[in-house]
Design a protein around this motif. Structure first.
Motif, short mmCIF file in Angstrom:
data_model
loop_
_atom_site.label_atom_id
_atom_site.label_comp_id
_atom_site.label_asym_id
_atom_site.label_seq_id
_atom_site.Cartn_x
_atom_site.Cartn_y
_atom_site.Cartn_z
N MET A 84 0.66 1.13 3.34
CA MET A 84 -0.29 0.21 2.72
C MET A 84 -0.80 0.74 1.38
O MET A 84 -0.87 0.03 0.40
N ASN A 85 -1.14 2.03 1.31
CA ASN A 85 -1.81 2.55 0.14
C ASN A 85 -0.93 2.52 -1.11
O ASN A 85 -1.44 2.37 -2.21
N ARG A 86 0.39 2.70 -0.93
CA ARG A 86 1.24 2.63 -2.13
C ARG A 86 1.21 1.24 -2.73
O ARG A 86 1.32 1.08 -3.94
N HIS A 87 1.04 0.20 -1.86
CA HIS A 87 0.94 -1.16 -2.36
C HIS A 87 -0.38 -1.36 -3.11
O HIS A 87 -0.44 -2.05 -4.12
N ILE A 88 -1.44 -0.76 -2.60
CA ILE A 88 -2.75 -0.89 -3.25
C ILE A 88 -2.72 -0.23 -4.63
O ILE A 88 -3.22 -0.77 -5.60
N LYS A 89 -2.13 0.96 -4.68
CA LYS A 89 -2.06 1.67 -5.96
C LYS A 89 -1.29 0.83 -6.99
O LYS A 89 -1.67 0.75 -8.16
N TYR A 90 -0.21 0.23 -6.53
CA TYR A 90 0.61 -0.57 -7.43
C TYR A 90 -0.17 -1.78 -7.92
O TYR A 90 -0.09 -2.16 -9.09
N LEU A 91 -0.95 -2.34 -7.03
CA LEU A 91 -1.78 -3.48 -7.41
C LEU A 91 -2.78 -3.07 -8.47
O LEU A 91 -2.97 -3.77 -9.46
N ALA A 92 -3.41 -1.91 -8.26
CA ALA A 92 -4.42 -1.46 -9.22
C ALA A 92 -3.79 -1.20 -10.58
O ALA A 92 -4.43 -1.36 -11.62
N THR A 93 -2.54 -0.80 -10.60
CA THR A 93 -1.86 -0.48 -11.86
C THR A 93 -1.36 -1.71 -12.58
O THR A 93 -1.58 -1.89 -13.78
N LEU A 94 -0.68 -2.57 -11.85
CA LEU A 94 -0.06 -3.74 -12.49
C LEU A 94 -0.89 -5.00 -12.36
O LEU A 94 -0.49 -6.06 -12.82
N VAL A 95 -2.03 -4.87 -11.71
CA VAL A 95 -2.89 -6.01 -11.43
C VAL A 95 -2.09 -7.07 -10.70
O VAL A 95 -1.51 -6.80 -9.67
N ASP A 124 -12.93 0.64 -2.84
CA ASP A 124 -12.34 1.98 -2.77
C ASP A 124 -10.88 1.88 -2.37
O ASP A 124 -10.49 1.04 -1.54
N LEU A 125 -10.07 2.75 -2.94
CA LEU A 125 -8.65 2.76 -2.63
C LEU A 125 -8.41 3.12 -1.17
O LEU A 125 -7.61 2.50 -0.48
N TYR A 126 -9.12 4.14 -0.69
CA TYR A 126 -8.99 4.58 0.70
C TYR A 126 -10.26 4.24 1.46
O TYR A 126 -11.37 4.41 0.96
N LYS A 127 -10.08 3.79 2.69
CA LYS A 127 -11.21 3.43 3.54
C LYS A 127 -10.99 3.94 4.95
O LYS A 127 -9.85 4.03 5.41
N PRO A 128 -12.07 4.25 5.65
CA PRO A 128 -11.92 4.57 7.07
C PRO A 128 -11.65 3.29 7.86
O PRO A 128 -11.86 2.18 7.35
N PRO A 164 1.68 3.08 10.75
CA PRO A 164 2.78 3.75 10.05
C PRO A 164 2.39 5.20 9.72
O PRO A 164 1.24 5.49 9.38
N ALA A 165 3.35 6.10 9.82
CA ALA A 165 3.08 7.52 9.54
C ALA A 165 2.55 7.71 8.13
O ALA A 165 1.68 8.57 7.89
N ASN A 166 3.02 6.89 7.20
CA ASN A 166 2.57 7.02 5.82
C ASN A 166 1.07 6.74 5.69
O ASN A 166 0.40 7.33 4.84
N GLU A 167 0.57 5.84 6.53
CA GLU A 167 -0.87 5.54 6.50
C GLU A 167 -1.68 6.75 6.96
O GLU A 167 -2.71 7.08 6.37
N ILE A 168 -1.19 7.44 7.98
CA ILE A 168 -1.88 8.63 8.48
C ILE A 168 -1.81 9.76 7.44
O ILE A 168 -2.77 10.49 7.21
N ASN A 169 -0.67 9.88 6.81
CA ASN A 169 -0.43 11.01 5.89
C ASN A 169 -1.17 10.87 4.57
O ASN A 169 -1.47 11.88 3.92
N THR A 170 -1.43 9.65 4.13
CA THR A 170 -2.02 9.47 2.79
C THR A 170 -3.50 9.11 2.80
O THR A 170 -4.19 9.34 1.82
N ASN A 171 -3.99 8.52 3.88
CA ASN A 171 -5.39 8.11 3.93
C ASN A 171 -6.24 9.26 4.47
O ASN A 171 -6.13 9.62 5.65
N THR A 175 -5.92 10.61 13.03
CA THR A 175 -5.07 10.44 14.20
C THR A 175 -4.56 9.02 14.28
O THR A 175 -5.16 8.09 13.74
N ASN A 176 -3.45 8.86 14.98
CA ASN A 176 -2.87 7.54 15.19
C ASN A 176 -3.52 6.89 16.40
O ASN A 176 -4.43 7.46 17.02
N ASN A 177 -3.07 5.69 16.73
CA ASN A 177 -3.57 5.03 17.93
C ASN A 177 -3.22 5.85 19.16
O ASN A 177 -2.24 6.61 19.14
N PRO A 178 -4.00 5.74 20.24
CA PRO A 178 -3.81 6.59 21.42
C PRO A 178 -2.37 6.60 21.92
O PRO A 178 -1.75 5.54 22.09
N GLY A 179 -1.85 7.80 22.11
CA GLY A 179 -0.51 7.95 22.67
C GLY A 179 0.61 7.99 21.66
O GLY A 179 1.77 8.26 22.01
#
Length: 565
Positions: free
Chosen positions: A1-12, A163-167, A548-555, A560-564
């Motif tokens: 998700m975050n890579r899409h947000i960054k792209y949005l902020a850059t290219l509007v 904010d770009l990143y949120k809990p 997605p693992a990318n969401e855990i790794n970048t935010n 932690t991921n969902n239980p299990g």
């Protein structure tokens, strides 16, 4: 998700409109700044561009596989169902895309809504456009919260200062925002009866219908206890010789529902009352209507009209806005006349739920499939179901005595004619199937479900409403059933749940229903492995999809991921 947000902020807005189909004529806006779009008052392009993102999940089948494969009645060859259909969700491309594409849609809706708010256009036009985007955002979050639980909640776009990143926000807070957006939308949008309303767009009635569904989802998920029955269980066993034997008739299984995690702070009775009242608003508005038969409902002429409240909008010939849904579920015809594909079918246990003359199976299921040609070049047909063997022998109801019964995974099951609702030939290429997200039939069943829960049993009005569907489908009227076996709150609850799976087969509703009623694990584990060797066995971790693992790794706010997972 975050890579899409960054792209949005850059290219509007450039990122989003660059992805839209040429047919939408948005290429000219690819690199135009938001201020220029505002000055040009291009509100219609912004609305279309936002809704077009729903097609992303269908370009290669991601949406329908996520919502359909992981349930009790959908099946097919084990090679097709060996991942999602078997509960292997982690880092599956379809799950990742489901998550990312809906967040793209949310950010489009937020940003485009903020641009339209600045435009110098008539107030009514502006309100309708902003209402459509509020509906789209609510729909996106509603899909995500049911599958992923707590979510990063973006109430405004990055361009507006979010904010770009949120809990992750708790489920209750996500639903509060969904409801807030839908309440705005139901006031802002046109009715389907307004002269300004455009066919294929969402409407005031769509917002009300989705609100009713949201309220009923909360009502059922937050209900602390109660019994509900399904028809299911194993579809086969192995005899003493090791041969597989089919169990054609499902068993009645009664489960004690569990309260869905994250819904503990909701008042079930309160939300069911809201659902009942909102569904009745839709019914009394006369904005929508039931078609008199399944055949007319799924005719090409009915697309975007009458019963269809909210559907995917497609265009034949466009890779971005067409899909393989019709091919995947119903198959296509080769030049020889033989049918190919059509691998995703309803299990035999689903077919056995129906009375013989119910239009949803009598007309709605493909009973003869051309599977090959013989030495004389004549088509050889497979027939379905097995219990029609006497009709085959006598050549009744369109069967031929030469028809053969095949138990192949994609042949022995229900291929649904609803997927023939396309304007182009079924030839193995993409078609313009408008996947139905929300139909008026669901509003009727939501009303009946809610009225039953609010009043401790079905009311006369609930019976009247459901009988509209009974008459349309040529099934025994629910009032007549009640004359021989008095309805209770529990039995009517179970009846409505079963009617929903009969009416909305392969429309992305069954898994949500099993989850919201807290009977997903019980229902799936009662099957264990189905007759097509698809693993239906599930664990507690399957109650939510993994992030997605990318969401855990970048935010940085998500550790932690969902239980299990």
């Amino acid at each position: 998700m975050n890579r899409h947000i960054k792209y949005l902020a850059t290219l509007v807005i450039g990122l989003f409109l660059a992805s839209c189909a040429d047919l939408l004529e948005e290429k000219t806006y690819t690199f135009i700044a938001g201020e220029d779009l505002v000055n040009n008052n291009n509100y219609d392009q912004l609305v279309t561009g936002a809704f077009n993102s729903l097609n992303y999940g269908f370009e290669w089948g991601n949406y329908h596989t996520v919502v359909n494969f992981d349930c009790d009645y959908q099946s097919g060859p084990a090679w097709a169902f060996g991942t999602l259909g078997a509960g292997n969700f982690y880092e599956h491309g379809s799950v990742i895309n489901f998550y990312n594409y809906y967040y793209i849609t949310i950010h489009r809706a937020n940003y485009h809504k903020s641009l339209i708010a600045k435009m110098s256009i008539p107030d009514k036009v502006k309100a309708n456009a902003m209402g459509e985007l509020a509906f789209l955002k609510a729909w996106s979050y509603f899909n995500l919260v049911q599958f992923f639980g707590d979510l990063c909640l973006y109430k405004e776009s990055i361009a507006e200062g979010a904010d770009l990143y949120k809990p992750r926000s708790p489920i209750k807070e996500v639903y509060e925002h969904i409801i807030e957006e839908l309440k705005f939308a139901e006031e802002a949008m046109y009715s389907t009866q307004d002269p300004e309303y455009k066919i294929g767009h969402v409407s005031r009635g769509a917002a009300k219908a989705l609100l009713a569904k949201v309220y009923a989802t909360i009502g059922s998920a937050s209900m602390a206890s109660g019994n509900i029955s399904v028809m299911g269980g194993p579809g086969h066993f192995y005899n003493e010789n090791g041969a597989k034997q089919f169990i054609p008739v499902p068993q009645k299984l009664t489960f004690q529902k569990t309260q869905v995690a994250g819904y503990e702070d909701f008042n079930s009775a309160e939300y069911y009352k809201l659902a009942m009242d909102k569904a009745m608003e839709v019914i009394q508005s006369n904005d929508f209507m039931l078609y008199p038969s399944q055949e007319e409902l799924w005719s090409v002429a009915s697309r975007n009209r009458g019963e269809f409240i909210f559907t995917l909008q497609t265009t034949p010939g466009s890779t971005e806005t067409s899909n393989y849904v019709a091919t995947d579920y119903s198959g296509y015809f080769k030049e020889t006349g033989v049918m190919s594909s059509g691998y995703y079918v309803q299990r035999d246990h689903w077919y056995q739920l129906f009375e013989e003359n119910d239009g949803r199976v009598k007309w709605g299921v493909v009973h003869r499939v051309p599977v090959s040609t013989n030495s004389a070049g004549k088509l050889v047909y497979s027939y379905y179901p097995a219990k029609d063997s006497a009709k085959v022998r006598l050549g009744l109801d369109g069967y031929d005595p030469s028809d053969i019964l095949y138990y192949s995974a994609h042949l022995y099951g229900s291929k649904l004619k609803k997927f023939y609702q396309v304007t182009v030939p079924l030839d193995g290429q993409r078609t313009d199937f408008n996947f139905p997200f929300l139909r008026y039939a669901e509003v009727i069943l939501l009303y009946a479900e809610a009225a039953n829960e609010v009043n401790g049993g079905p009311t006369p009005e609930a019976i009247t409403q459901v009988e509209k569907l009974n008459f349309r489908n040529n099934s025994t009227p629910v009032g007549e059933i009640g004359e021989t076996r008095a309805w209770t709150q529990e039995s009517f609850r179970s009846y409505i749940l079963e009617e929903r799976v009969k009416e909305f087969a392969a429309e992305g509703i069954r898994k949500f229903d099993l989850l919201r009623w807290g009977i997903y694990l019980q229902t799936m584990n009662a099957i264990d492995v189905d007759e097509k060797d698809v693993i239906k066995r599930r664990q507690k971790r399957h109650l939510l999809l993994p992030l997605p693992a990318n969401e855990i790794n970048t935010n940085p706010f998500i550790e932690t991921n969902n239980p299990g997972w």
